[in-house]
Design an enzyme around this catalytic site. Structure first.
Site, mmCIF file in Angstrom:
data_model
loop_
_atom_site.group_PDB
_atom_site.id
_atom_site.type_symbol
_atom_site.label_atom_id
_atom_site.label_comp_id
_atom_site.label_asym_id
_atom_site.label_seq_id
_atom_site.Cartn_x
_atom_site.Cartn_y
_atom_site.Cartn_z
ATOM 1 N N GLU A 241 0.751 -1.300 -0.007
ATOM 2 C CA GLU A 241 -0.160 0.042 0.131
ATOM 3 C C GLU A 241 0.620 1.340 -0.162
ATOM 4 O O GLU A 241 0.465 2.379 -0.408
ATOM 5 C CB GLU A 241 -0.965 0.075 1.155
ATOM 6 N N PHE B 126 -12.236 -6.969 13.466
ATOM 7 C CA PHE B 126 -10.937 -7.325 12.907
ATOM 8 C C PHE B 126 -10.694 -6.325 11.738
ATOM 9 O O PHE B 126 -11.479 -5.940 10.938
ATOM 10 C CB PHE B 126 -11.260 -8.697 12.181
ATOM 11 N N LYS C 170 -17.891 -1.315 4.532
ATOM 12 C CA LYS C 170 -17.778 -2.488 3.748
ATOM 13 C C LYS C 170 -19.476 -2.788 3.283
ATOM 14 O O LYS C 170 -19.692 -2.917 2.196
ATOM 15 C CB LYS C 170 -17.377 -3.628 4.007
ATOM 16 N N MET D 290 24.015 9.840 2.866
ATOM 17 C CA MET D 290 23.717 11.176 3.506
ATOM 18 C C MET D 290 24.180 11.202 4.889
ATOM 19 O O MET D 290 24.707 11.980 5.347
ATOM 20 C CB MET D 290 22.248 11.680 3.341
#
Length: 684
Positions: free
Chosen positions: A146, A208, A258, A577
């Site tokens: 994601e 859940f 949902k 860096m």
């Protein structure tokens, strides 16, 4: 009903901070919560009042606006929506026919002109994915994480100027978007993130994969929604896109339970947006009287300088005209690269911590600083009180919260840069500046450029990372889209790949998110794949080994989607860096910055078997061809091979870990502290 949160003035005009006035309305008539620590966001009325105009100055109370003003704002908003909408969209279900909420959502995206989304399915979002398979116009790029998908959406948005769209499931799927939302907020990227949520009856029960993502993301989004009524869905998506791309752009999150995705409903596509308060607080077009002060300052200046940021990217044509009319030198921030051609004779390239000596000299000596679409970031200014200390400051920015925030502006103009420059250019056409007015100033800067040119030790025994970027520029004729991770390679790319135009540069500026380079390249490549009328352009991710490892799984996406992405991996086996700062300020004490094998370091053994990990083998395991180059003589041919290979390719270039990004102004320092020489072989 919809539950909504607002991020203060950022929602109004793109700020991440509180408004400089009280009593502003929430977005529309939604239930509104606003929990902010007052001591962190002190209202600075006396500092912002000169730059907040019209209804913005009055507090923007929508109920107190004249009907004609509100009607005009709504008409302008609708025109903006129509301009971005898909022409000729047809409702495949038929008018008035019931359909699932997930189909309403996907159709709402179609109506916004969305052709590409970046979505990863899960239990709470699988209905949306089912609906995506029924769309004939939207393609999903299936990233492998994601975070990868939201960085890809940013890459899409940064290279097109359009709203990027990503979709994730609830719980961990949603929380994996958090870094990307913060990144988009910092860099003002138009983004709509859609998350699935547990069914409405389970919200608040610790079900859940339930997380209160609206609460989690309140501080790092321009606005967010939890949709609780299917009838609100078409309007909310319309609002989300409008909010994301207007004012100061930013990310908007829409959380959809949902069961609402599964519920049947008949969409009202013509439902008006309920954000009159927001629309009324957008800065109005600039007035000639405001810009007359700028023109007067130009006529009185001897050493003017234009300072461009990311807010000027869509005003490139106007910037070029302004510079042609005035002959003023230009410097750009990391986010503003390409707003003005970097190779132009009047370009001083990048300023700030790793900017050129002559750009920072110009800021130090200027008597007039014209700042456009910038926020005076600490990596640009260093020691604030020493930055542009001799200059009067003109600050043009669409976000009133940025005016006076870090540096006081003598001529503050709260407006979009584009119309401000259009008007200023007309005024200059009618009342031009004397020819050659700033010739002595530009001659001085040319002398500084000759005295302190951009340079690096070009050794024959190793490949300097700067040289690798230069060769890439030459072999691509400067025509590639460049993405980067975060670190030394990012700065080398900014310094040595001069960009001729805007939206060719994709990097994580404000947040500095490692792992950004490869997934953002996916989004850029998807938007420039040459299909369905889209332009075709090669995309090169200039990356470092540490940054690349953080999202290397997206090689799978590049391979499966056959995207034309090239990875130029500058591998120094270290967090370069951080190593540079260790060299300069910590007596080269290595504190967990070495990423290779502990028992045998390649830079010491020069044995290829000690290079860890084997990125070429990794790429091949994903089906991506790759090659490693160590010798300088082989570099150009290897880059040419990479560019000539169709589809994704990884070229690993081994570079020395002691190389430093120079020039460098230490954090909190000023131009007087600039460092121009040295590397990790020297003891400091």
């Amino acid at each position: 009903m919809v539950f909504s949160t607002q991020r203060g003035q950022r929602a109004a005009a793109g700020s991440s901070r509180q408004p400089c006035h009280e009593g502003v309305p929430s977005l529309g008539h939604q239930v509104h919560t606003h929990r902010v620590q007052r001591n962190r966001n002190v209202c600075r009325r006396e500092r912002c009042s000169p730059v907040v105009y019209a209804k913005l100055a009055e507090g923007g109370q929508a109920g107190k606006m004249k009907a004609s003003e509100l009607t005009k704002a709504r008409q302008a908003a609708q025109a903006a929506v129509d301009a971005e909408s898909a022409a000729g969209w047809v409702d495949r279900f038929g008018a008035g026919q019931a359909r699932k909420g997930c189909d309403i959502l996907v159709q709402a995206l179609e109506r916004e002109g969305v052709d590409t989304v970046f979505a990863y399915p899960g239990g709470a979002s699988m209905e949306i994915h089912q609906a995506l398979t029924r769309s004939e116009t939207i393609t999903n790029i299936l990233c492998r994480h994601e975070q990868g998908e939201i960085f890809a959406a940013e890459g899409y948005a940064k290279t097109t100027g359009r709203v990027g769209v990503c979709i994730a499931t609830s719980g961990p799927g949603a929380t994996n978007l958090v870094t990307g939302l913060a990144d988009a907020m910092m860099d003002s990227v138009p983004l709509v993130a859609i998350t699935g949520q547990v069914p409405r009856k389970l919200i608040g029960t610790d079900g859940f994969q339930e997380t209160p993502i609206v609460e989690v993301t309140r501080a790092i989004t321009k606005h967010n929604y939890l949709v609780l009524d299917i009838e609100d869905l078409p309007r909310i998506i319309k609002e989300a896109f409008y909010l994301a791309r207007t004012g100061r752009p930013g990310p908007v999150l829409v959380d959809v339970p949902k069961d609402l995705q599964q519920q049947l409903g008949s969409p009202d596509w013509d439902a008006p947006m309920a954000i009159s308060g927001y629309m009324s607080r957008l800065p109005p077009p600039p007035e000639p009287a405001q810009l007359a002060a700028v023109l007067k300052a130009l006529k009185g200046a001897k050493k003017p300088l234009v300072y461009l940021g990311g807010g000027a990217l869509d005003s490139s044509a106007e910037v070029r005209e302004f510079i042609a009319r005035t002959g003023i030198p230009v410097t750009q921030t990391l986010m503003g690269l390409g707003a003005f051609p970097v190779a132009h004779p009047l370009s001083l390239q990048m300023l700030g911590m790793h900017g050129t000596v002559y750009a920072n000299y110009a800021v130090d000596q200027a008597d007039l600083l014209i700042a456009m679409g910038v926020r005076f970031d600490d990596r640009v200014t260093g020691k604030l009180e020493a930055f542009a200390q001799h200059a009067r400051i003109v600050h043009i920015d669409i976000d009133p919260a940025e005016i006076h925030k870090n540096k006081t502006a003598h001529i503050p103009i709260c407006a979009d840069v584009k119309p401000a420059l259009q008007l200023l250019n007309k005024m200059l056409e009618a009342d031009p500046l004397p020819e050659g007015q700033y010739q002595a100033w530009t001659d001085d800067l040319d002398a500084q450029r000759a005295k302190f040119p951009m340079q690096y030790p070009d050794r024959e025994d190793v490949i300097a990372p700067q040289h690798a970027v230069q060769v890439l520029y030459e072999e691509t004729n400067g025509e590639a889209i460049i993405t980067t991770g975060v670190g030394q390679h990012q700065m080398f790319a900014a310094q040595w790949y001069p960009l001729p135009e805007p939206r060719r540069w994709v990097t994580s500026g404000g947040l500095g998110s490692m792992g950004f380079g490869l997934p953002s390249a996916l989004g850029a490549a998807a938007a420039h794949d040459g299909k369905n009328g889209r332009p075709s352009r090669v995309v090169v991710d200039i990356d470092g080994d540490g940054s690349f490892l953080m999202n290397c799984q997206e090689l799978a996406t590049a391979a499966i989607e056959k995207l034309n992405i090239k990875v130029l991996l500058l591998n120094n086996q270290h967090l370069g860096m951080v190593v540079q700062w260790e060299d300069r300020f910590y007596k080269a004490n290595r504190a967990h910055t070495y990423l290779g094998k502990r028992e045998s370091e390649w830079h010491d053994t020069q044995d290829e078997a000690d290079i860890y990990p084997d990125f070429v083998l990794m790429a091949k395991s994903f089906g991506v061809p790759g090659k490693r180059v160590i010798k300088k003589a082989e570099l150009r041919g290897a880059i040419r091979e990479m560019l000539d290979t169709e589809g994704p390719y990884l070229l690993e270039v081994m570079v020395p870990h002691i190389e430093h990004v120079l020039p460098m102004i230490p954090g909190g320092g000023s131009f007087r502290d600039i460092i121009t020489h040295g590397d990790g072989s020297i003891e400091y």
